[in-house]
Each structure stands twice: as C-alpha cells, then as structure tokens.
Design a protein around this motif. Sequence first.
Motif, mmCIF file in Angstrom:
data_model
loop_
_atom_site.group_PDB
_atom_site.id
_atom_site.type_symbol
_atom_site.label_atom_id
_atom_site.label_comp_id
_atom_site.label_asym_id
_atom_site.label_seq_id
_atom_site.Cartn_x
_atom_site.Cartn_y
_atom_site.Cartn_z
ATOM 1 N N HIS A 128 0.761 -1.130 -0.112
ATOM 2 C CA HIS A 128 0.071 -0.059 0.054
ATOM 3 C C HIS A 128 0.711 1.129 -0.134
ATOM 4 O O HIS A 128 1.871 1.349 0.590
ATOM 5 C CB HIS A 128 -1.071 0.028 1.125
ATOM 6 C CG HIS A 128 -1.945 0.921 0.959
ATOM 7 N ND1 HIS A 128 -1.915 2.141 1.188
ATOM 8 C CD2 HIS A 128 -3.296 0.925 0.997
ATOM 9 C CE1 HIS A 128 -2.847 2.782 0.975
ATOM 10 N NE2 HIS A 128 -4.126 1.899 0.908
ATOM 11 N N PRO A 129 0.529 2.196 -0.771
ATOM 12 C CA PRO A 129 1.365 3.454 -0.987
ATOM 13 C C PRO A 129 1.596 3.963 0.470
ATOM 14 O O PRO A 129 2.565 4.733 0.566
ATOM 15 C CB PRO A 129 0.493 4.403 -2.006
ATOM 16 C CG PRO A 129 -0.171 3.449 -2.704
ATOM 17 C CD PRO A 129 -0.541 2.380 -1.722
ATOM 18 N N ALA A 187 -1.647 -4.143 1.173
ATOM 19 C CA ALA A 187 -1.589 -4.045 -0.307
ATOM 20 C C ALA A 187 -2.023 -2.925 -0.820
ATOM 21 O O ALA A 187 -2.876 -2.274 -0.390
ATOM 22 C CB ALA A 187 -2.120 -5.347 -0.993
ATOM 23 N N HIS A 188 -1.428 -2.386 -2.143
ATOM 24 C CA HIS A 188 -1.998 -1.573 -2.780
ATOM 25 C C HIS A 188 -3.548 -1.837 -3.196
ATOM 26 O O HIS A 188 -3.662 -2.814 -3.434
ATOM 27 C CB HIS A 188 -1.347 -1.314 -4.061
ATOM 28 C CG HIS A 188 -1.697 -0.184 -4.902
ATOM 29 N ND1 HIS A 188 -2.634 -0.250 -5.754
ATOM 30 C CD2 HIS A 188 -1.142 0.930 -5.471
ATOM 31 C CE1 HIS A 188 -2.849 1.082 -6.439
ATOM 32 N NE2 HIS A 188 -1.833 1.906 -6.112
ATOM 33 N N SER A 196 -3.814 -10.133 -8.729
ATOM 34 C CA SER A 196 -3.594 -11.043 -7.649
ATOM 35 C C SER A 196 -2.144 -10.710 -7.369
ATOM 36 O O SER A 196 -1.141 -10.403 -8.150
ATOM 37 C CB SER A 196 -3.502 -12.483 -8.063
ATOM 38 O OG SER A 196 -5.046 -12.722 -8.111
ATOM 39 N N VAL A 197 -1.737 -10.633 -5.837
ATOM 40 C CA VAL A 197 -0.372 -10.612 -5.544
ATOM 41 C C VAL A 197 -0.261 -11.636 -4.272
ATOM 42 O O VAL A 197 -1.435 -11.916 -3.517
ATOM 43 C CB VAL A 197 -0.299 -9.090 -4.885
ATOM 44 C CG1 VAL A 197 -0.978 -8.619 -3.826
ATOM 45 C CG2 VAL A 197 1.495 -9.190 -4.722
ATOM 46 N N THR A 198 0.699 -12.321 -4.356
ATOM 47 C CA THR A 198 0.887 -13.253 -3.147
ATOM 48 C C THR A 198 1.177 -12.483 -1.974
ATOM 49 O O THR A 198 1.707 -11.526 -1.960
ATOM 50 C CB THR A 198 1.746 -14.390 -3.646
ATOM 51 O OG1 THR A 198 3.003 -13.675 -3.863
ATOM 52 C CG2 THR A 198 1.385 -15.062 -4.979
ATOM 53 N N ASP A 199 0.928 -13.306 -0.692
ATOM 54 C CA ASP A 199 1.286 -12.679 0.398
ATOM 55 C C ASP A 199 2.883 -12.824 0.540
ATOM 56 O O ASP A 199 3.486 -12.138 1.490
ATOM 57 C CB ASP A 199 0.511 -13.682 1.718
ATOM 58 C CG ASP A 199 0.793 -15.148 1.522
ATOM 59 O OD1 ASP A 199 1.220 -15.538 0.521
ATOM 60 O OD2 ASP A 199 0.401 -15.797 2.464
ATOM 61 N N GLY A 200 3.252 -14.002 -0.269
ATOM 62 C CA GLY A 200 4.804 -14.108 -0.032
ATOM 63 C C GLY A 200 5.584 -13.097 -0.778
ATOM 64 O O GLY A 200 6.617 -12.213 -0.336
ATOM 65 N N GLN A 201 5.041 -12.595 -2.004
ATOM 66 C CA GLN A 201 5.679 -11.290 -2.699
ATOM 67 C C GLN A 201 5.377 -10.135 -1.449
ATOM 68 O O GLN A 201 6.139 -9.321 -1.434
ATOM 69 C CB GLN A 201 4.665 -10.944 -3.846
ATOM 70 C CG GLN A 201 5.218 -9.868 -4.634
ATOM 71 C CD GLN A 201 6.687 -9.938 -5.232
ATOM 72 O OE1 GLN A 201 7.168 -10.916 -5.515
ATOM 73 N NE2 GLN A 201 7.442 -8.790 -5.245
ATOM 74 N N LEU A 202 4.352 -9.676 -0.726
ATOM 75 C CA LEU A 202 4.215 -8.660 -0.002
ATOM 76 C C LEU A 202 5.174 -8.656 1.006
ATOM 77 O O LEU A 202 5.846 -7.780 1.504
ATOM 78 C CB LEU A 202 2.866 -8.462 0.378
ATOM 79 C CG LEU A 202 1.613 -8.293 -0.456
ATOM 80 C CD1 LEU A 202 0.338 -8.568 -0.019
ATOM 81 C CD2 LEU A 202 1.762 -6.561 -0.914
#
Length: 149
Positions: free
Chosen positions: A7-8, A132-133, A96-102
Amino acid sequence: MRLWSLHPRTLDRQGLVACWRESLLAQVVLLGRTRGYTRHPQLERFRQHPEPAGALAAYLWGLHEESAVRGYRFDAGRIASAHPSDNPGLPPAPISVTDGQLRFEWAHLQSKLALRSPEQHSPGPAPQVPPAHPLFRVVVGDIAPWERP
C-alpha cells in the motif's frame, strides 16, 4: 524500476515519489510510447491484465490519492485515464499478489527505510500479510516469478 505491491501509505517520501516517477515511465512503456524498458519484469503483471494501461492508471491513482493525503502535488493530468470513481461501473479487475510477494517487498522496504527514513522503519517481524495497494487482491503464495530477489 520498482512498482510496489505494498500500500502506498507504507512508503516513505522518497519511496512514494520514486514509485510515482517509475509508474509514469511504466505507463509510457505500456502505451507503446518508448522502446526502453519494454521487457522489464515489473511490468509482467500489468501486461497479463485484460486492460494493461487501465490497470496501471488505477495503480497511479492509488499513488496519487496517497500523495494528496500527505499534501503533495502529484500531477493527476499525467495519468492516461480517468479516475476509477469517475467510471464506477467499470473499475479495472484487481491483480492478484501473493502474501509471499508482499512479505518480500516489506522486508526490502524495511531495509531501505532503516537507512534513509529510520523514523518510518518497523524493526521486527513483518505483519502476517503487509497491506497491499488497492489495485491488488492478496492470495496465498510465494514470491512472484517476475521478482528478481
């Protein structure tokens, strides 16, 4: 180029400004207005979206909204399409974005904050799922294949 999935609001001033500039560059790439950066891995997830330029515009609007909260004056006129709320019937589909990526990005950001903005650094373990954004929908998984750790 770093187009954060976070998230910004988690970005410091330098991170938000850099993300804005790099996202504007990404927009130029996706609109076919430059020959540079066309194979940049950060663009893969936008290219896979049914509306790549619209998704990137929504991403930019998220950055713009955070800049306004902070009292910055990012030029909304540089975003190639209207704000999603101006067209509420057709918001872009989330990516989609993974929790691992975050978690990976959170750790990367924290290492940067420790050096340049210690007042925003959050030592200790990452949140279970960092925020997340707004364009992204969090799913379970590892670091994204396009990431270059």
